[in-house]
Design a protein around this motif. Structure first.
Motif, PDB file in Angstrom:
ATOM      1  N   LEU A 119       0.794  -1.228   0.000  1.00 40.27           N
ATOM      2  CA  LEU A 119       0.000   0.000   0.000  1.00 40.27           C
ATOM      3  C   LEU A 119       0.828   1.281   0.000  1.00 40.27           C
ATOM      4  N   GLN A 120       2.153   1.163   0.067  1.00 44.55           N
ATOM      5  CA  GLN A 120       2.983   2.361  -0.031  1.00 44.55           C
ATOM      6  C   GLN A 120       2.971   2.841  -1.475  1.00 44.55           C
ATOM      7  N   ASP A 121       2.900   4.148  -1.661  1.00 51.16           N
ATOM      8  CA  ASP A 121       2.897   4.718  -2.996  1.00 51.16           C
ATOM      9  C   ASP A 121       4.231   4.419  -3.669  1.00 51.16           C
ATOM     10  N   SER A 122       4.196   4.026  -4.933  1.00 49.85           N
ATOM     11  CA  SER A 122       5.433   3.637  -5.615  1.00 49.85           C
ATOM     12  C   SER A 122       6.337   4.832  -5.916  1.00 49.85           C
ATOM     13  N   VAL A 123       5.770   6.015  -6.120  1.00 50.16           N
ATOM     14  CA  VAL A 123       6.571   7.204  -6.421  1.00 50.16           C
ATOM     15  C   VAL A 123       7.027   7.882  -5.132  1.00 50.16           C
ATOM     16  N   ASN A 124       6.092   8.190  -4.250  1.00 55.40           N
ATOM     17  CA  ASN A 124       6.399   8.845  -2.974  1.00 55.40           C
ATOM     18  C   ASN A 124       6.247   7.799  -1.867  1.00 55.40           C
ATOM     19  N   ARG A 125       7.342   7.242  -1.413  1.00 57.74           N
ATOM     20  CA  ARG A 125       7.305   6.143  -0.439  1.00 57.74           C
ATOM     21  C   ARG A 125       6.784   6.587   0.924  1.00 57.74           C
ATOM     22  N   ARG A 126       6.698   7.887   1.174  1.00 62.84           N
ATOM     23  CA  ARG A 126       6.164   8.379   2.442  1.00 62.84           C
ATOM     24  C   ARG A 126       4.646   8.378   2.464  1.00 62.84           C
ATOM     25  N   ALA A 127       4.029   8.198   1.310  1.00 63.16           N
ATOM     26  CA  ALA A 127       2.570   8.204   1.214  1.00 63.16           C
ATOM     27  C   ALA A 127       2.038   6.775   1.274  1.00 63.16           C
ATOM     28  N   ILE A 128       0.878   6.630   1.913  1.00 63.41           N
ATOM     29  CA  ILE A 128       0.231   5.330   2.044  1.00 63.41           C
ATOM     30  C   ILE A 128      -1.126   5.417   1.354  1.00 63.41           C
ATOM     31  N   ASN A 129      -1.337   4.533   0.392  1.00 67.74           N
ATOM     32  CA  ASN A 129      -2.614   4.452  -0.315  1.00 67.74           C
ATOM     33  C   ASN A 129      -3.527   3.523   0.463  1.00 67.74           C
ATOM     34  N   ALA A 130      -4.651   4.030   0.912  1.00 68.30           N
ATOM     35  CA  ALA A 130      -5.537   3.252   1.773  1.00 68.30           C
ATOM     36  C   ALA A 130      -6.431   2.326   0.961  1.00 68.30           C
ATOM     37  N   ASP A 131      -6.564   1.081   1.437  1.00 67.35           N
ATOM     38  CA  ASP A 131      -7.564   0.190   0.868  1.00 67.35           C
ATOM     39  C   ASP A 131      -8.860   0.396   1.662  1.00 67.35           C
ATOM     40  N   ASP A 132      -9.845  -0.468   1.479  1.00 69.65           N
ATOM     41  CA  ASP A 132     -11.143  -0.278   2.140  1.00 69.65           C
ATOM     42  C   ASP A 132     -11.031  -0.275   3.659  1.00 69.65           C
ATOM     43  N   LYS A 133     -10.218  -1.182   4.206  1.00 65.81           N
ATOM     44  CA  LYS A 133     -10.064  -1.252   5.670  1.00 65.81           C
ATOM     45  C   LYS A 133      -9.375  -0.005   6.213  1.00 65.81           C
ATOM     46  N   LEU A 134      -8.349   0.454   5.515  1.00 64.86           N
ATOM     47  CA  LEU A 134      -7.607   1.624   6.001  1.00 64.86           C
ATOM     48  C   LEU A 134      -8.372   2.928   5.783  1.00 64.86           C
ATOM     49  N   LYS A 135      -9.238   2.978   4.780  1.00 68.43           N
ATOM     50  CA  LYS A 135     -10.060   4.174   4.584  1.00 68.43           C
ATOM     51  C   LYS A 135     -10.973   4.403   5.782  1.00 68.43           C
ATOM     52  N   ALA A 136     -11.445   3.304   6.378  1.00 66.26           N
ATOM     53  CA  ALA A 136     -12.289   3.425   7.566  1.00 66.26           C
ATOM     54  C   ALA A 136     -11.492   4.003   8.738  1.00 66.26           C
ATOM     55  N   VAL A 137     -10.208   3.712   8.806  1.00 67.38           N
ATOM     56  CA  VAL A 137      -9.353   4.216   9.890  1.00 67.38           C
ATOM     57  C   VAL A 137      -8.887   5.639   9.593  1.00 67.38           C
ATOM     58  N   PHE A 138      -8.387   5.876   8.381  1.00 64.90           N
ATOM     59  CA  PHE A 138      -7.806   7.169   8.037  1.00 64.90           C
ATOM     60  C   PHE A 138      -8.844   8.218   7.673  1.00 64.90           C
ATOM     61  N   GLY A 139      -9.933   7.810   7.056  1.00 62.94           N
ATOM     62  CA  GLY A 139     -10.945   8.761   6.633  1.00 62.94           C
ATOM     63  C   GLY A 139     -10.665   9.393   5.280  1.00 62.94           C
ATOM     64  N   LYS A 140      -9.589   8.997   4.605  1.00 62.86           N
ATOM     65  CA  LYS A 140      -9.279   9.501   3.272  1.00 62.86           C
ATOM     66  C   LYS A 140      -8.478   8.455   2.508  1.00 62.86           C
ATOM     67  N   ALA A 141      -8.311   8.680   1.223  1.00 62.01           N
ATOM     68  CA  ALA A 141      -7.709   7.675   0.352  1.00 62.01           C
ATOM     69  C   ALA A 141      -6.191   7.588   0.481  1.00 62.01           C
ATOM     70  N   GLN A 142      -5.524   8.675   0.841  1.00 65.50           N
ATOM     71  CA  GLN A 142      -4.063   8.658   0.948  1.00 65.50           C
ATOM     72  C   GLN A 142      -3.617   9.528   2.112  1.00 65.50           C
ATOM     73  N   VAL A 143      -2.671   9.008   2.905  1.00 65.31           N
ATOM     74  CA  VAL A 143      -2.098   9.760   4.022  1.00 65.31           C
ATOM     75  C   VAL A 143      -0.585   9.611   3.970  1.00 65.31           C
ATOM     76  N   THR A 144       0.115  10.504   4.664  1.00 63.34           N
ATOM     77  CA  THR A 144       1.561  10.352   4.794  1.00 63.34           C
ATOM     78  C   THR A 144       1.852   9.550   6.051  1.00 63.34           C
ATOM     79  N   MET A 145       3.028   9.005   6.112  1.00 60.83           N
ATOM     80  CA  MET A 145       3.393   8.202   7.278  1.00 60.83           C
ATOM     81  C   MET A 145       3.428   9.047   8.550  1.00 60.83           C
ATOM     82  N   PHE A 146       3.600  10.352   8.405  1.00 66.07           N
ATOM     83  CA  PHE A 146       3.643  11.225   9.570  1.00 66.07           C
ATOM     84  C   PHE A 146       2.246  11.496  10.115  1.00 66.07           C
ATOM     85  N   GLU A 147       1.248  11.492   9.255  1.00 64.06           N
ATOM     86  CA  GLU A 147      -0.135  11.671   9.684  1.00 64.06           C
ATOM     87  C   GLU A 147      -0.692  10.407  10.328  1.00 64.06           C
TER      88      GLU A 147
END
Length: 126
Positions: free
Chosen positions: A88-116
């Motif tokens: 789920l790590q973004d292939s271009v920006n490794r600091r970004a995490i692309n959320a799947d269905d389970k992670l969208k429920a936790v994060f509330g958005k489709a992509q977050v940074t590892m710091f968030e």
């Protein structure tokens, strides 16, 4: 008479520089020895008990890390295991995490940074 006064003044100036250079050298060696004395009684670092307290994850977070109470450090570790397992790590920006269905429920958005991520996980722990 004027020339006689200038000659001793010029000779006195280099003598002062030499004296300051000699006094500066022992100060540097004394300063170099001081940190060695402080480094010897180094104490073992103790973890903060707040990080070790087991917290219960919400239902959305439990789908990713499990329903058992875990310390914050373990929750973050299990999140990274899940992220790497599902690539789920973004292939271009490794600091970004692309959320799947389970992670969208936790994060509330489709992509977050590892710091968030840590801040967003904290909202799901009680």
């Amino acid at each position: 008479m004027a020339t006689a006064k200038k000659t001793p003044a010029k000779k006195a100036a280099p003598a002062k520089k030499a004296a300051t250079a000699k006094t500066a050298a022992p100060a540097k060696t004394a300063a170099a020895k001081a940190p060695a004395k402080k480094a010897a009684p180094a104490k073992k670092r103790t973890p903060n008990p707040a990080f070790m307290k087991a917290l219960t994850p919400s239902a959305a977070l439990a789908a990713v890390v499990g329903a058992t109470p875990l310390p914050r450090t373990e929750v973050v570790s299990k999140m990274w295991v899940y992220i790497k397992k599902h690539n789920l790590q973004d292939s271009v920006n490794r600091r970004a995490i692309n959320a799947d269905d389970k992670l969208k429920a936790v994060f509330g958005k489709a992509q977050v940074t590892m710091f968030e991520m840590a801040g967003l996980i904290g909202k799901h722990l009680k």
